[in-house]
Design a protein around this motif. Structure first.
Motif, PDB file in Angstrom:
ATOM      1  N   ALA A 295      25.782  59.507  58.692  1.00 10.33           N
ATOM      2  CA  ALA A 295      23.973  59.017  58.894  1.00 10.33           C
ATOM      3  C   ALA A 295      23.403  59.587  58.242  1.00 10.33           C
ATOM      4  N   LYS A 296      23.325  60.590  57.639  1.00  8.07           N
ATOM      5  CA  LYS A 296      22.466  61.318  56.845  1.00  8.07           C
ATOM      6  C   LYS A 296      22.798  61.411  55.634  1.00  8.07           C
ATOM      7  N   LYS A 297      24.288  61.344  55.469  1.00  9.63           N
ATOM      8  CA  LYS A 297      23.879  61.124  54.285  1.00  9.63           C
ATOM      9  C   LYS A 297      24.107  59.400  54.066  1.00  9.63           C
ATOM     10  N   PHE A 298      23.807  58.945  54.772  1.00 12.78           N
ATOM     11  CA  PHE A 298      23.761  57.190  54.438  1.00 12.78           C
ATOM     12  C   PHE A 298      22.380  56.948  54.551  1.00 12.78           C
ATOM     13  N   VAL A 299      21.408  58.153  55.007  1.00 17.63           N
ATOM     14  CA  VAL A 299      19.506  58.046  55.149  1.00 17.63           C
ATOM     15  C   VAL A 299      19.441  58.657  53.332  1.00 17.63           C
ATOM     16  N   GLU A 300      20.428  59.555  52.986  1.00 11.46           N
ATOM     17  CA  GLU A 300      20.073  60.152  51.737  1.00 11.46           C
ATOM     18  C   GLU A 300      19.871  59.646  50.559  1.00 11.46           C
ATOM     19  N   PHE A 301      21.689  58.774  50.528  1.00 19.82           N
ATOM     20  CA  PHE A 301      21.970  57.591  49.354  1.00 19.82           C
ATOM     21  C   PHE A 301      21.453  56.456  49.277  1.00 19.82           C
ATOM     22  N   VAL A 302      20.614  55.965  50.246  1.00 15.06           N
ATOM     23  CA  VAL A 302      19.599  54.726  50.517  1.00 15.06           C
ATOM     24  C   VAL A 302      18.610  55.447  49.837  1.00 15.06           C
ATOM     25  N   LEU A 303      17.442  56.845  50.231  1.00 15.14           N
ATOM     26  CA  LEU A 303      16.880  56.606  48.972  1.00 15.14           C
ATOM     27  C   LEU A 303      17.191  57.373  47.952  1.00 15.14           C
ATOM     28  N   SER A 304      18.348  57.625  47.520  1.00 17.13           N
ATOM     29  CA  SER A 304      18.642  58.278  45.849  1.00 17.13           C
ATOM     30  C   SER A 304      18.410  56.765  45.348  1.00 17.13           C
ATOM     31  N   PRO A 305      18.360  56.837  43.745  1.00 19.97           N
ATOM     32  CA  PRO A 305      18.699  56.185  42.528  1.00 19.97           C
ATOM     33  C   PRO A 305      19.547  55.479  42.648  1.00 19.97           C
ATOM     34  N   ALA A 306      20.451  55.521  43.165  1.00 25.95           N
ATOM     35  CA  ALA A 306      21.767  54.612  43.347  1.00 25.95           C
ATOM     36  C   ALA A 306      21.743  53.543  44.323  1.00 25.95           C
ATOM     37  N   GLY A 307      21.146  53.928  45.793  1.00 18.83           N
ATOM     38  CA  GLY A 307      20.776  53.366  46.655  1.00 18.83           C
ATOM     39  C   GLY A 307      19.978  52.552  46.856  1.00 18.83           C
ATOM     40  N   GLN A 308      18.747  53.299  45.734  1.00 20.58           N
ATOM     41  CA  GLN A 308      17.700  52.153  45.838  1.00 20.58           C
ATOM     42  C   GLN A 308      17.707  51.112  44.559  1.00 20.58           C
ATOM     43  N   HIS A 309      18.474  50.973  43.385  1.00 20.42           N
ATOM     44  CA  HIS A 309      19.461  49.885  42.878  1.00 20.42           C
ATOM     45  C   HIS A 309      19.724  49.145  44.068  1.00 20.42           C
ATOM     46  N   SER A 320      15.206  42.218  49.335  1.00 14.30           N
ATOM     47  CA  SER A 320      15.040  43.088  48.056  1.00 14.30           C
ATOM     48  C   SER A 320      13.163  43.896  47.782  1.00 14.30           C
ATOM     49  N   LEU A 321      12.447  42.686  47.896  1.00  8.66           N
ATOM     50  CA  LEU A 321      10.936  42.278  47.832  1.00  8.66           C
ATOM     51  C   LEU A 321      10.854  43.055  48.421  1.00  8.66           C
ATOM     52  N   TYR A 322      10.406  44.756  48.300  1.00  7.67           N
ATOM     53  CA  TYR A 322       9.958  45.401  49.402  1.00  7.67           C
ATOM     54  C   TYR A 322       8.965  46.363  48.332  1.00  7.67           C
ATOM     55  N   TRP A 323       8.330  47.581  48.748  1.00  8.12           N
ATOM     56  CA  TRP A 323       7.495  47.888  47.604  1.00  8.12           C
ATOM     57  C   TRP A 323       7.984  49.805  48.304  1.00  8.12           C
ATOM     58  N   PRO A 324       8.604  49.978  47.232  1.00 11.26           N
ATOM     59  CA  PRO A 324       9.863  51.385  47.462  1.00 11.26           C
ATOM     60  C   PRO A 324       8.353  52.949  48.106  1.00 11.26           C
ATOM     61  N   ILE A 325       9.094  53.383  48.488  1.00 11.78           N
ATOM     62  CA  ILE A 325       8.539  54.518  49.027  1.00 11.78           C
ATOM     63  C   ILE A 325       8.736  55.631  48.410  1.00 11.78           C
ATOM     64  N   VAL A 326       9.803  55.788  47.848  1.00 15.00           N
ATOM     65  CA  VAL A 326      10.025  57.119  46.992  1.00 15.00           C
ATOM     66  C   VAL A 326       9.889  57.432  45.569  1.00 15.00           C
ATOM     67  N   PRO A 327       8.861  58.176  44.746  1.00 15.28           N
ATOM     68  CA  PRO A 327       8.196  58.507  43.717  1.00 15.28           C
ATOM     69  C   PRO A 327       9.601  57.695  42.686  1.00 15.28           C
ATOM     70  N   GLY A 328       8.854  57.467  41.453  1.00 15.66           N
ATOM     71  CA  GLY A 328       9.830  56.855  40.503  1.00 15.66           C
ATOM     72  C   GLY A 328      10.195  55.662  40.480  1.00 15.66           C
ATOM     73  N   VAL A 329      10.614  54.774  41.374  1.00 19.36           N
ATOM     74  CA  VAL A 329      10.974  53.687  41.894  1.00 19.36           C
ATOM     75  C   VAL A 329       9.813  52.269  42.533  1.00 19.36           C
ATOM     76  N   ASN A 330      10.372  51.528  40.952  1.00 20.53           N
ATOM     77  CA  ASN A 330       8.735  50.055  40.874  1.00 20.53           C
ATOM     78  C   ASN A 330       9.652  49.059  41.715  1.00 20.53           C
ATOM     79  N   PRO A 331       8.589  48.979  42.482  1.00 18.89           N
ATOM     80  CA  PRO A 331       9.162  47.511  43.377  1.00 18.89           C
ATOM     81  C   PRO A 331       9.897  46.598  41.827  1.00 18.89           C
ATOM     82  N   LEU A 332      10.425  45.400  42.607  1.00 18.62           N
ATOM     83  CA  LEU A 332      10.929  44.424  41.178  1.00 18.62           C
ATOM     84  C   LEU A 332       9.458  43.553  41.081  1.00 18.62           C
TER      85      LEU A 332
END
Length: 366
Positions: A295-309, A320-332
């Motif tokens: 589950a910890k790995k899942f959390v980190e994956f979701v917040l990773s660039p691949a997970g955010q994609h 998918s129409l959310y505002w990201p809370i990870v720096p460097g990830v832009n909303p749609l």
């Protein structure tokens, strides 16, 4: 996977679960693979790897769990349903939990689970934005993964004679009989909206009374109450109302996909103050250590660039129409900047009051 408009249904049968776990719910979807069905046919992980059971109501959860399995080799059993039924399952399984990870919109539900000692604290290694950091509970009992806001005011630009700039404007004669909103006993995002409205009107000391007074005045001005986002949007499309108060992702999805005509031109504004409505992950404190590690790995994956994609491509006209809370990830591109005058309500204060506030709404406003 259902659209965001229909994912927000909160079945009336969940009232007992709300009383049991004092929760805020978020969405509805028809289970995409059935309870406990595998979310992916990707190869399993190393010998002895146990599946991670994910309870989720996110519209993009199928693509995300498949991408996670592909990236890590960890098999996932995805139980995809509305938040209400999922929380009913969590409550029923309290003495024998079947889930390893819970992922839904709305942190008041997770605050309630934390108060009952059911969540394992976890601090993500990912740095979050200021908005994201504001959503992290002091004891790190759950992890925010993204945010929407409640409410967006969607209106029909082809019919509207005025555009409000405050909630007080909605009490005026120009808006009589023209405003619609969802029922908080059925639409999960609506309770955080009402709690946020109460919070800004009177704070934690007088917010409930001030909010009830405001809602009474709104009802006297002809407020229409519909079950869910989809019903409110249908009323907007068919001319029953001109203004609707719904979740930002549903409003943006409508603006993005609805055909324009001489009679219908949907537009969105955000009145001060928009309430942050985060998507949140919690890890079962009673799960085996191996499952907690997954589950910890899942959390980190979701917040990773691949997970955010995967999150941003999994439901592009809905969750998918959310505002990201990870720096460097832009909303749609369809999303405007996150409203600057947002507020973050205390889920540990407002969550336990959901039952009494929804009862007031049911008996006095509907």
């Amino acid at each position: 996977m259902m659209s965001t408009h229909r994912r927000r249904l909160f079945a009336g049968a969940v009232a007992g679960a709300v009383a049991a776990v004092i929760v805020t719910s978020c969405g509805t979807t028809t289970p995409s693979a059935g309870a406990g069905a595998p979310a992916s046919t990707a190869p399993a992980g190393a010998p002895g790897t146990v599946p991670l059971v994910v309870y989720s109501s996110e519209g993009h959860d199928g693509p995300v769990t498949k991408a996670f399995t592909t990236a890590t080799g960890i098999p996932v059993n995805l139980v995809d349903d509305s938040t209400g039924p999922l929380l009913t399952k969590v409550a029923a399984e309290k003495n024998n939990p079947q889930w390893g990870l819970l992922w839904c919109d709305g942190d008041t539900a997770f605050a309630a689970l934390d108060q009952q000692g059911e969540l394992m604290p976890y601090t993500t290694a990912t740095t979050l934005t200021a908005a994201g950091q504001a959503l992290v509970p002091p004891d790190h009992s759950y992890v925010p993964t993204s945010t929407t806001v409640m409410a967006a005011l969607i209106y029909n630009g082809a019919r509207a004679t005025r555009v409000p700039t405050s909630y007080q404007d909605l009490l005026g004669p120009d808006y009589r009989g023209q405003i619609g909103m969802n029922d908080p006993s059925q639409s999960g995002p609506t309770f955080p909206f009402i709690a946020g409205l109460m919070n800004q009107l009177g704070g934690q000391d007088n917010g409930v009374a001030a909010g009830e007074d405001y809602l009474r005045k709104l009802k006297d001005n002809g407020l229409h109450v519909f079950p869910t986002n989809g019903d409110t949007l249908h009323a907007l499309e068919t001319g029953q109302i001109t203004y609707g108060l719904i979740q930002s992702s549903a409003a943006t999805g409508e603006v993005t996909t609805a055909p324009r005509s001489a009679n219908f031109d949907p537009k969105v504004v955000y009145l001060p103050q928009s309430t942050l409505l985060p998507a949140v992950i919690g890890i079962d404190k009673a799960a085996p250590a191996a499952v907690q590690d997954e589950a910890k790995k899942f959390v980190e994956f979701v917040l990773s660039p691949a997970g955010q994609h995967a999150m941003q491509t999994g439901d592009p006209t809905g969750d998918s129409l959310y505002w990201p809370i990870v720096p460097g990830v832009n909303p749609l591109p369809a999303l405007p900047p996150l409203p600057g005058n947002y507020q973050k309500i205390d889920p540990y204060f407002w969550g336990p009051r959901e039952g009494e506030i929804n009862t007031f709404f049911d008996t006095t406003i509907k």
